[in-house]
Each structure stands twice: as C-alpha cells, then as structure tokens.
Design a protein around this motif. Structure first.
Motif, PDB file in Angstrom:
ATOM      1  N   THR A   1     -34.311 -44.406  40.632  1.00  0.00           N
ATOM      2  CA  THR A   1     -33.344 -45.224  41.358  1.00  0.00           C
ATOM      3  C   THR A   1     -32.449 -44.367  42.240  1.00  0.00           C
ATOM      4  OG1 THR A   1     -33.349 -46.813  39.529  1.00  0.00           O
ATOM      5  CG2 THR A   1     -31.532 -46.960  41.093  1.00  0.00           C
ATOM      6  N   SER A   2     -32.009 -43.234  41.718  1.00  0.00           N
ATOM      7  CA  SER A   2     -31.134 -42.378  42.535  1.00  0.00           C
ATOM      8  C   SER A   2     -31.891 -41.793  43.723  1.00  0.00           C
ATOM      9  CB  SER A   2     -30.512 -41.271  41.690  1.00  0.00           C
ATOM     10  OG  SER A   2     -31.498 -40.396  41.218  1.00  0.00           O
ATOM     11  N   LEU A   3     -33.148 -41.417  43.534  1.00  0.00           N
ATOM     12  CA  LEU A   3     -33.935 -40.932  44.664  1.00  0.00           C
ATOM     13  C   LEU A   3     -34.243 -42.053  45.652  1.00  0.00           C
ATOM     14  CD1 LEU A   3     -36.391 -38.427  42.981  1.00  0.00           C
ATOM     15  CD2 LEU A   3     -34.554 -37.912  44.574  1.00  0.00           C
ATOM     16  N   GLY A   4     -34.455 -43.271  45.147  1.00  0.00           N
ATOM     17  CA  GLY A   4     -34.650 -44.419  46.029  1.00  0.00           C
ATOM     18  C   GLY A   4     -33.403 -44.720  46.842  1.00  0.00           C
TER      19      GLY A   4
ATOM     20  N   LYS B   1     -40.298 -43.555  40.081  1.00  0.00           N
ATOM     21  CA  LYS B   1     -40.283 -43.719  38.627  1.00  0.00           C
ATOM     22  C   LYS B   1     -41.623 -43.332  38.023  1.00  0.00           C
ATOM     23  CE  LYS B   1     -38.741 -47.990  38.410  1.00  0.00           C
ATOM     24  NZ  LYS B   1     -38.215 -49.268  37.883  1.00  0.00           N
ATOM     25  N   ASN B   2     -42.699 -43.772  38.644  1.00  0.00           N
ATOM     26  CA  ASN B   2     -44.033 -43.427  38.135  1.00  0.00           C
ATOM     27  C   ASN B   2     -44.284 -41.926  38.204  1.00  0.00           C
ATOM     28  OD1 ASN B   2     -44.655 -46.085  37.556  1.00  0.00           O
ATOM     29  ND2 ASN B   2     -45.653 -46.445  39.522  1.00  0.00           N
ATOM     30  N   ASN B   3     -43.809 -41.284  39.267  1.00  0.00           N
ATOM     31  CA  ASN B   3     -43.976 -39.836  39.381  1.00  0.00           C
ATOM     32  C   ASN B   3     -43.279 -39.110  38.236  1.00  0.00           C
ATOM     33  OD1 ASN B   3     -45.485 -40.049  41.693  1.00  0.00           O
ATOM     34  ND2 ASN B   3     -43.776 -39.648  43.076  1.00  0.00           N
ATOM     35  N   PHE B   4     -42.069 -39.537  37.899  1.00  0.00           N
ATOM     36  CA  PHE B   4     -41.346 -38.885  36.805  1.00  0.00           C
ATOM     37  C   PHE B   4     -42.016 -39.147  35.456  1.00  0.00           C
ATOM     38  CE2 PHE B   4     -37.760 -38.628  39.821  1.00  0.00           C
ATOM     39  CZ  PHE B   4     -37.485 -37.283  39.672  1.00  0.00           C
ATOM     40  N   VAL B   5     -42.557 -40.336  35.276  1.00  0.00           N
ATOM     41  CA  VAL B   5     -43.260 -40.626  34.026  1.00  0.00           C
ATOM     42  C   VAL B   5     -44.515 -39.766  33.916  1.00  0.00           C
ATOM     43  CG1 VAL B   5     -44.568 -42.390  32.784  1.00  0.00           C
ATOM     44  CG2 VAL B   5     -42.344 -42.960  33.743  1.00  0.00           C
ATOM     45  N   ILE B   6     -45.248 -39.633  35.010  1.00  0.00           N
ATOM     46  CA  ILE B   6     -46.475 -38.826  34.991  1.00  0.00           C
ATOM     47  C   ILE B   6     -46.159 -37.353  34.749  1.00  0.00           C
ATOM     48  CG2 ILE B   6     -48.361 -37.978  36.445  1.00  0.00           C
ATOM     49  CD1 ILE B   6     -48.392 -40.820  37.696  1.00  0.00           C
ATOM     50  N   ILE B   7     -45.185 -36.814  35.475  1.00  0.00           N
ATOM     51  CA  ILE B   7     -44.821 -35.410  35.288  1.00  0.00           C
ATOM     52  C   ILE B   7     -44.302 -35.175  33.867  1.00  0.00           C
ATOM     53  CG2 ILE B   7     -43.214 -33.601  36.020  1.00  0.00           C
ATOM     54  CD1 ILE B   7     -43.419 -34.815  38.854  1.00  0.00           C
ATOM     55  N   GLY B   8     -43.478 -36.098  33.362  1.00  0.00           N
ATOM     56  CA  GLY B   8     -42.979 -35.973  31.994  1.00  0.00           C
ATOM     57  C   GLY B   8     -44.086 -36.035  30.967  1.00  0.00           C
ATOM     58  N   SER B   9     -45.065 -36.906  31.199  1.00  0.00           N
ATOM     59  CA  SER B   9     -46.191 -37.005  30.270  1.00  0.00           C
ATOM     60  C   SER B   9     -47.016 -35.729  30.267  1.00  0.00           C
ATOM     61  CB  SER B   9     -47.090 -38.186  30.654  1.00  0.00           C
ATOM     62  OG  SER B   9     -46.380 -39.395  30.589  1.00  0.00           O
ATOM     63  N   ILE B  10     -47.222 -35.152  31.440  1.00  0.00           N
ATOM     64  CA  ILE B  10     -47.971 -33.896  31.519  1.00  0.00           C
ATOM     65  C   ILE B  10     -47.230 -32.784  30.789  1.00  0.00           C
ATOM     66  CG2 ILE B  10     -48.743 -32.090  33.109  1.00  0.00           C
ATOM     67  CD1 ILE B  10     -49.420 -34.378  35.084  1.00  0.00           C
ATOM     68  N   LEU B  11     -45.922 -32.683  31.005  1.00  0.00           N
ATOM     69  CA  LEU B  11     -45.147 -31.646  30.322  1.00  0.00           C
ATOM     70  C   LEU B  11     -45.131 -31.861  28.814  1.00  0.00           C
ATOM     71  CD1 LEU B  11     -42.082 -31.145  32.691  1.00  0.00           C
ATOM     72  CD2 LEU B  11     -44.030 -29.624  32.342  1.00  0.00           C
ATOM     73  N   PHE B  12     -44.966 -33.103  28.389  1.00  0.00           N
ATOM     74  CA  PHE B  12     -44.964 -33.403  26.963  1.00  0.00           C
ATOM     75  C   PHE B  12     -46.316 -33.071  26.343  1.00  0.00           C
ATOM     76  CE2 PHE B  12     -45.586 -36.346  23.383  1.00  0.00           C
ATOM     77  CZ  PHE B  12     -44.559 -35.906  22.568  1.00  0.00           C
TER      78      PHE B  12
END
Length: 97
Positions: free
Chosen positions: A32-35, A60-71
C-alpha cells in the motif's frame, strides 16, 4: 564442520526465516505504501482506480513471493545445517574415541 560453522549457519537460517515472515505478513502495508508512492508520482497525483489497485496488488504479491523465498531458504538452510551437524558430529566423536 566446527561448532562455529554450525552457529553461523543457524543464525543465518534464523535471520532468513524471520525476514521472510516479516515480508510476508507486512506485505499489505508495504504494498500500500509503495502504491501510494506510485500514485503521488503520477501527473497531478491522479490515476485510474483499477490501475492503482492493480499496482498495489502487484506490490503485495511481490513481497509475499520474496518473503516466501526467503522463508523457504531459511528453513532449508536450517534443515541442512541440522542434518549436516548430526553427520559430522558423529564422525568427529568416532575419531575422538
């Protein structure tokens, strides 16, 4: 593999997993803040509502994907560190005796 290596890998895997969880669970506020930042950069701060929603969802999807990869990387590193430490600790103990 020494105990220092095991500690280092454990810390790294923990940090990766924590960073991934933070990115996944904070993806709404980050997106939301980036939007909003994207919207302010538009001409006169005006854009189509559908396009704004698409931009926010994409962020939002980008952050979820990057977070999932890191996790996942943190979890995989933790599992491999655990089994590697079991394997090498047994070998070192056999050599000592």
């Amino acid at each position: 593999m020494s105990n220092e290596h095991i500690k280092g890998l454990s810390i790294m895997s923990s940090l990766l997993a924590i960073a991934g969880l933070i990115l996944m669970f904070s993806s709404i506020s980050f997106g939301t803040s980036l939007g909003d930042s994207w919207l302010l950069n538009q001409e006169n701060g005006v854009a189509d509502t559908n396009r704004y929603n698409m931009i926010v969802e994409t962020y939002k999807n980008n952050f979820v994907i990057i977070g999932s990869i890191l996790f996942g990387a943190g979890l995989l590193t933790a599992i491999l560190t655990y089994f590697t430490s079991l394997l090498f600790v047994k070998k070192e103990n056999k050599n000592i005796v």
